[in-house]
Design a protein around this motif. Structure first.
Motif, mmCIF file in Angstrom:
data_model
loop_
_atom_site.group_PDB
_atom_site.id
_atom_site.type_symbol
_atom_site.label_atom_id
_atom_site.label_comp_id
_atom_site.label_asym_id
_atom_site.label_seq_id
_atom_site.Cartn_x
_atom_site.Cartn_y
_atom_site.Cartn_z
ATOM 1 N N THR A 50 0.832 -1.201 0.000
ATOM 2 C CA THR A 50 0.000 0.000 0.000
ATOM 3 C C THR A 50 0.868 1.253 0.000
ATOM 4 O OG1 THR A 50 -1.707 -1.188 1.231
ATOM 5 C CG2 THR A 50 -1.863 1.211 1.207
ATOM 6 N N ASN A 51 1.945 1.229 0.774
ATOM 7 C CA ASN A 51 2.846 2.379 0.819
ATOM 8 C C ASN A 51 3.493 2.628 -0.543
ATOM 9 O OD1 ASN A 51 4.165 4.445 2.493
ATOM 10 N ND2 ASN A 51 6.033 3.284 2.134
ATOM 11 N N SER A 52 3.850 1.553 -1.240
ATOM 12 C CA SER A 52 4.430 1.705 -2.581
ATOM 13 C C SER A 52 3.413 2.278 -3.560
ATOM 14 C CB SER A 52 4.926 0.343 -3.093
ATOM 15 O OG SER A 52 5.962 -0.152 -2.273
ATOM 16 N N MET A 53 2.168 1.794 -3.472
ATOM 17 C CA MET A 53 1.112 2.328 -4.336
ATOM 18 C C MET A 53 0.892 3.813 -4.063
ATOM 19 S SD MET A 53 -0.480 0.080 -6.407
ATOM 20 C CE MET A 53 -2.178 0.636 -6.498
ATOM 21 N N LEU A 54 0.889 4.187 -2.783
ATOM 22 C CA LEU A 54 0.662 5.581 -2.411
ATOM 23 C C LEU A 54 1.779 6.472 -2.932
ATOM 24 C CD1 LEU A 54 -0.896 7.753 -0.821
ATOM 25 C CD2 LEU A 54 0.373 7.037 1.222
ATOM 26 N N ASN A 55 3.019 6.049 -2.743
ATOM 27 C CA ASN A 55 4.145 6.862 -3.202
ATOM 28 C C ASN A 55 4.167 6.979 -4.724
ATOM 29 O OD1 ASN A 55 6.300 7.757 -1.041
ATOM 30 N ND2 ASN A 55 5.493 5.803 -0.333
ATOM 31 N N GLY A 56 3.867 5.886 -5.422
ATOM 32 C CA GLY A 56 3.842 5.942 -6.877
ATOM 33 C C GLY A 56 2.760 6.881 -7.395
ATOM 34 N N ALA A 57 1.557 6.789 -6.803
ATOM 35 C CA ALA A 57 0.462 7.667 -7.225
ATOM 36 C C ALA A 57 0.776 9.120 -6.897
ATOM 37 C CB ALA A 57 -0.836 7.236 -6.540
ATOM 38 N N LEU A 58 1.455 9.349 -5.771
ATOM 39 C CA LEU A 58 1.773 10.724 -5.384
ATOM 40 C C LEU A 58 2.837 11.321 -6.294
ATOM 41 C CD1 LEU A 58 0.720 12.537 -3.058
ATOM 42 C CD2 LEU A 58 2.871 12.079 -1.902
ATOM 43 N N GLN A 59 3.806 10.522 -6.690
ATOM 44 C CA GLN A 59 4.823 11.026 -7.618
ATOM 45 C C GLN A 59 4.197 11.399 -8.958
ATOM 46 O OE1 GLN A 59 7.992 11.689 -6.896
ATOM 47 N NE2 GLN A 59 7.669 11.023 -4.795
ATOM 48 N N LYS A 60 3.271 10.572 -9.432
ATOM 49 C CA LYS A 60 2.564 10.880 -10.684
ATOM 50 C C LYS A 60 1.759 12.168 -10.519
ATOM 51 C CE LYS A 60 0.569 10.121 -14.740
ATOM 52 N NZ LYS A 60 -0.483 11.137 -14.744
ATOM 53 N N ALA A 61 1.084 12.316 -9.390
ATOM 54 C CA ALA A 61 0.311 13.534 -9.146
ATOM 55 C C ALA A 61 1.221 14.746 -9.068
ATOM 56 C CB ALA A 61 -0.490 13.393 -7.860
ATOM 57 N N GLY A 62 2.406 14.570 -8.475
ATOM 58 C CA GLY A 62 3.346 15.674 -8.379
ATOM 59 C C GLY A 62 3.774 16.180 -9.745
ATOM 60 N N ARG A 63 3.987 15.263 -10.672
ATOM 61 C CA ARG A 63 4.352 15.693 -12.028
ATOM 62 C C ARG A 63 3.193 16.438 -12.699
ATOM 63 N NH1 ARG A 63 6.762 10.529 -11.824
ATOM 64 N NH2 ARG A 63 4.972 9.568 -12.850
#
Length: 204
Positions: A50-63
């Motif tokens: 779940t933490n990996s999914m959250l970080n990946g989605a947040l990085q995409k949102a950051g871009r």
């Protein structure tokens, strides 16, 4: 006086030497610990995933947030992050977002500057401070809510809280809820001049 049966010692010897049910007894003794370990491993694996999914989605949102006009679509970006995370967390999970904009990366996590006239390290006695976030008070974090404007550095955070999937937390003394926090730092595109003007105030 009743005499003990002469067959009793022989029966005791046979019971002591009996091993047919030993495996079942041993399993009954170790199964609680074994189940606790298995559930604990599943819980840790799910939390890491779940933490990996959250970080990946947040990085995409950051871009996505660095694009011009992203402020008008911030709610949609938050929704995309939430939808990605909800695929792997219980329906009762809560997901909230925080965005703090700053003039520069060096401002992140810093308090608002003030004139320490009496050199006591505290903003008081009507000392003047720079109200970077324009809220009328001197804050230990000079960030302004929202993604700001052109060239601003943004601290974008997602916080996910959900109940554990396995009931082992009670046996292991762990909290019932899992809270995950992911943060990314980005800079808005230079599509306009950056506004550095900030009002001042006086500390009480």
């Amino acid at each position: 006086m009743r005499r003990p049966s002469p067959r009793l010692p022989g029966l005791l010897r046979r019971l002591i030497g009996e091993t047919h049910a030993a495996t079942l007894t041993e399993f009954a003794l170790i199964s609680p610990v074994l189940l606790l370990m298995i559930m604990g491993l599943f819980d840790m694996a799910h939390t890491q995933y779940t933490n990996s999914m959250l970080n990946g989605a947040l990085q995409k949102a950051g871009r996505d947030l660095t694009l011009e006009g992203a402020g008008t679509t911030m709610a949609n970006i938050n929704t995309r992050v939430a939808n990605s995370v909800r695929q792997v967390v219980p329906p009762t999970a809560t997901i909230r977002f925080e965005a703090l904009s700053h003039f520069d990366f060096s401002d992140i996590g810093e308090g608002e500057e003030f004139s320490d006239d009496n050199n006591d390290g505290v903003c008081n006695n009507n000392e003047v401070f720079v109200d970077d976030n324009s809220n009328g008070t001197r804050d230990n974090n000079r960030g302004t809510n929202g993604i700001g404007g052109a060239r601003d550095a943004v601290l974008y955070t997602a916080i996910v809280t959900y109940p554990r999937l396995f009931p082992m937390y009670q046996l292991a003394g762990m909290p019932q809820n899992v809270t995950l926090r992911a943060t990314t730092v980005l800079r808005n595109q230079p599509y306009d001049e950056q506004d550095r003007n900030a009002p001042t105030g006086n500390c009480t």
